[in-house]
Design a protein around this motif. Structure first.
Motif, PDB file in Angstrom:
ATOM      1  N   MET A   1       0.841  -1.172   0.000  1.00 18.36           N
ATOM      2  CA  MET A   1       0.000   0.000   0.000  1.00 18.36           C
ATOM      3  C   MET A   1       0.897   1.250   0.000  1.00 18.36           C
ATOM      4  O   MET A   1       1.851   1.350   0.752  1.00 18.36           O
ATOM      5  N   VAL A   2       0.550   2.190  -0.821  1.00 15.79           N
ATOM      6  CA  VAL A   2       1.254   3.471  -0.871  1.00 15.79           C
ATOM      7  C   VAL A   2       0.368   4.503  -0.200  1.00 15.79           C
ATOM      8  O   VAL A   2      -0.826   4.593  -0.466  1.00 15.79           O
ATOM      9  N   ARG A   3       0.975   5.286   0.682  1.00 15.83           N
ATOM     10  CA  ARG A   3       0.236   6.334   1.378  1.00 15.83           C
ATOM     11  C   ARG A   3       0.944   7.657   1.130  1.00 15.83           C
ATOM     12  O   ARG A   3       2.138   7.789   1.394  1.00 15.83           O
ATOM     13  N   LEU A   4       0.206   8.610   0.621  1.00 20.04           N
ATOM     14  CA  LEU A   4       0.744   9.937   0.354  1.00 20.04           C
ATOM     15  C   LEU A   4       0.420  10.836   1.533  1.00 20.04           C
ATOM     16  O   LEU A   4      -0.733  10.952   1.944  1.00 20.04           O
ATOM     17  N   VAL A   5       1.430  11.460   2.094  1.00 15.93           N
ATOM     18  CA  VAL A   5       1.239  12.423   3.169  1.00 15.93           C
ATOM     19  C   VAL A   5       1.432  13.810   2.572  1.00 15.93           C
ATOM     20  O   VAL A   5       2.499  14.125   2.042  1.00 15.93           O
ATOM     21  N   VAL A   6       0.400  14.624   2.645  1.00  8.84           N
ATOM     22  CA  VAL A   6       0.466  15.984   2.135  1.00  8.84           C
ATOM     23  C   VAL A   6       0.605  16.917   3.328  1.00  8.84           C
ATOM     24  O   VAL A   6      -0.258  16.951   4.211  1.00  8.84           O
ATOM     25  N   LEU A  42      -9.647  13.823   1.076  1.00  4.21           N
ATOM     26  CA  LEU A  42      -8.257  14.183   1.330  1.00  4.21           C
ATOM     27  C   LEU A  42      -8.103  14.823   2.701  1.00  4.21           C
ATOM     28  O   LEU A  42      -8.930  15.624   3.128  1.00  4.21           O
ATOM     29  N   SER A  43      -7.033  14.460   3.381  1.00  2.00           N
ATOM     30  CA  SER A  43      -6.635  15.112   4.628  1.00  2.00           C
ATOM     31  C   SER A  43      -5.230  15.635   4.423  1.00  2.00           C
ATOM     32  O   SER A  43      -4.504  15.165   3.554  1.00  2.00           O
ATOM     33  N   LEU A  44      -4.846  16.605   5.222  1.00  2.00           N
ATOM     34  CA  LEU A  44      -3.471  17.088   5.133  1.00  2.00           C
ATOM     35  C   LEU A  44      -2.987  17.563   6.493  1.00  2.00           C
ATOM     36  O   LEU A  44      -3.768  17.775   7.410  1.00  2.00           O
ATOM     37  N   ALA A  45      -1.687  17.672   6.585  1.00  2.00           N
ATOM     38  CA  ALA A  45      -1.041  18.204   7.776  1.00  2.00           C
ATOM     39  C   ALA A  45      -0.679  19.653   7.488  1.00  2.00           C
ATOM     40  O   ALA A  45      -0.277  19.987   6.375  1.00  2.00           O
ATOM     41  N   PHE A  46      -0.815  20.504   8.491  1.00  2.00           N
ATOM     42  CA  PHE A  46      -0.657  21.939   8.274  1.00  2.00           C
ATOM     43  C   PHE A  46       0.192  22.531   9.383  1.00  2.00           C
ATOM     44  O   PHE A  46      -0.039  22.280  10.560  1.00  2.00           O
ATOM     45  N   SER A  47       1.160  23.320   9.001  1.00  2.00           N
ATOM     46  CA  SER A  47       2.046  23.947   9.978  1.00  2.00           C
ATOM     47  C   SER A  47       2.136  25.441   9.718  1.00  2.00           C
ATOM     48  O   SER A  47       2.337  25.874   8.586  1.00  2.00           O
ATOM     49  N   ALA A  48       1.966  26.203  10.785  1.00  7.56           N
ATOM     50  CA  ALA A  48       2.153  27.646  10.730  1.00  7.56           C
ATOM     51  C   ALA A  48       2.509  28.104  12.138  1.00  7.56           C
ATOM     52  O   ALA A  48       1.933  27.621  13.116  1.00  7.56           O
ATOM     53  N   GLY A  49       3.443  29.005  12.245  1.00 11.48           N
ATOM     54  CA  GLY A  49       3.826  29.520  13.547  1.00 11.48           C
ATOM     55  C   GLY A  49       2.771  30.466  14.105  1.00 11.48           C
ATOM     56  O   GLY A  49       1.881  30.946  13.397  1.00 11.48           O
ATOM     57  N   VAL A  50       2.865  30.737  15.386  1.00  5.91           N
ATOM     58  CA  VAL A  50       1.911  31.617  16.059  1.00  5.91           C
ATOM     59  C   VAL A  50       1.840  32.997  15.390  1.00  5.91           C
ATOM     60  O   VAL A  50       0.730  33.516  15.198  1.00  5.91           O
ATOM     61  N   GLU A  72     -10.767  21.232  13.459  1.00  6.48           N
ATOM     62  CA  GLU A  72     -11.717  20.696  14.434  1.00  6.48           C
ATOM     63  C   GLU A  72     -12.479  19.487  13.900  1.00  6.48           C
ATOM     64  O   GLU A  72     -12.853  18.605  14.671  1.00  6.48           O
ATOM     65  N   THR A  73     -12.684  19.408  12.585  1.00  6.66           N
ATOM     66  CA  THR A  73     -13.373  18.244  12.007  1.00  6.66           C
ATOM     67  C   THR A  73     -12.407  17.102  11.686  1.00  6.66           C
ATOM     68  O   THR A  73     -12.832  16.037  11.270  1.00  6.66           O
ATOM     69  N   GLY A  74     -11.097  17.346  11.853  1.00  2.00           N
ATOM     70  CA  GLY A  74     -10.106  16.302  11.622  1.00  2.00           C
ATOM     71  C   GLY A  74      -9.591  16.190  10.199  1.00  2.00           C
ATOM     72  O   GLY A  74      -8.785  15.320   9.899  1.00  2.00           O
ATOM     73  N   ARG A  75     -10.024  17.057   9.300  1.00  2.00           N
ATOM     74  CA  ARG A  75      -9.519  16.999   7.919  1.00  2.00           C
ATOM     75  C   ARG A  75      -8.114  17.557   7.820  1.00  2.00           C
ATOM     76  O   ARG A  75      -7.354  17.191   6.930  1.00  2.00           O
TER      77      ARG A  75
END
Length: 191
Positions: A1-6, A42-50, A72-75
């Motif tokens: 299985m291939v999993r793409l992390v965005v 689709l889900s993604l990970a998101f990073s931003a500083g304060v 809050e919805t987990g997407r």
């Protein structure tokens, strides 16, 4: 299985003009959110500083609210990391720990979620960082390749999780690959 992390990292260093944040929203976040809305699976990970979040709250509250609703919805999974855009390897361990804890506490207060996966900005890694990041509450990180390295194997090993340790504390490391981002920027990816 291939999993793409965005994973998406939004950076607007402290002191940048309001116009920089406006362009970041217009050219980056709004198009991303429009495409994201069209792909509900689709889900993604998101990073931003304060500081980025503070500017979004002031100048574009509707965008900050929209991203917050998706968290809050987990997407969207918020990523941890330093509260401000610093080179983690360049600051003392206690400051690294404090930066990551501050970002985690801020996220938990804002959305009720304390990130356990983080982002190391500026692609600079120092071996003792593993212990500090675990101490700060992270169990894994996404690490971009060092842009100064000019020799890379044509057989990339960036295809899954690795583990590193410092003082016996394990930290998961997901080596990131920016190939897709580069292709998209050049307009070489089909819809």
């Amino acid at each position: 299985m291939v999993r793409l992390v965005v994973a998406v990292r939004v950076v607007a260093p402290v002191g940048r003009s309001a116009e920089t944040v406006d362009a970041l929203v217009a050219d980056g976040l709004l198009p991303l959110l429009e495409q994201f809305d069209s792909l509900p699976e689709l889900s993604l990970a998101f990073s931003a500083g304060v500081p980025v979040w503070e500017q979004l709250d002031r100048r574009h509250p509707e965008v900050a609210s929209r991203v917050g609703d998706l968290i809050e919805t987990g997407r969207i999974e918020p990523l941890g990391g330093p509260a401000c855009d610093v080179v983690l390897a360049a600051v003392p361990g206690r400051d690294r720990i404090g930066q990551v804890i501050a970002q985690g506490e801020w996220s938990e207060t804002r959305w009720g979620v304390r990130p356990t996966c983080g982002w190391v900005p500026h692609q600079v890694w120092e071996p003792t960082m593993a212990d500090d990041l675990v101490e700060a509450g992270l169990d894994s990180i996404i690490l971009l390749p060092d842009p100064t390295v000019t020799t890379r194997s044509s057989h990339s090993i960036r295809s899954g999780w690795f583990y590193t340790e410092s003082d016996g504390r394990l930290l998961g490391v997901l080596p990131a690959d920016e190939t897709l981002a580069g292709l998209m920027a050049e307009g070489r990816v089909d819809d």
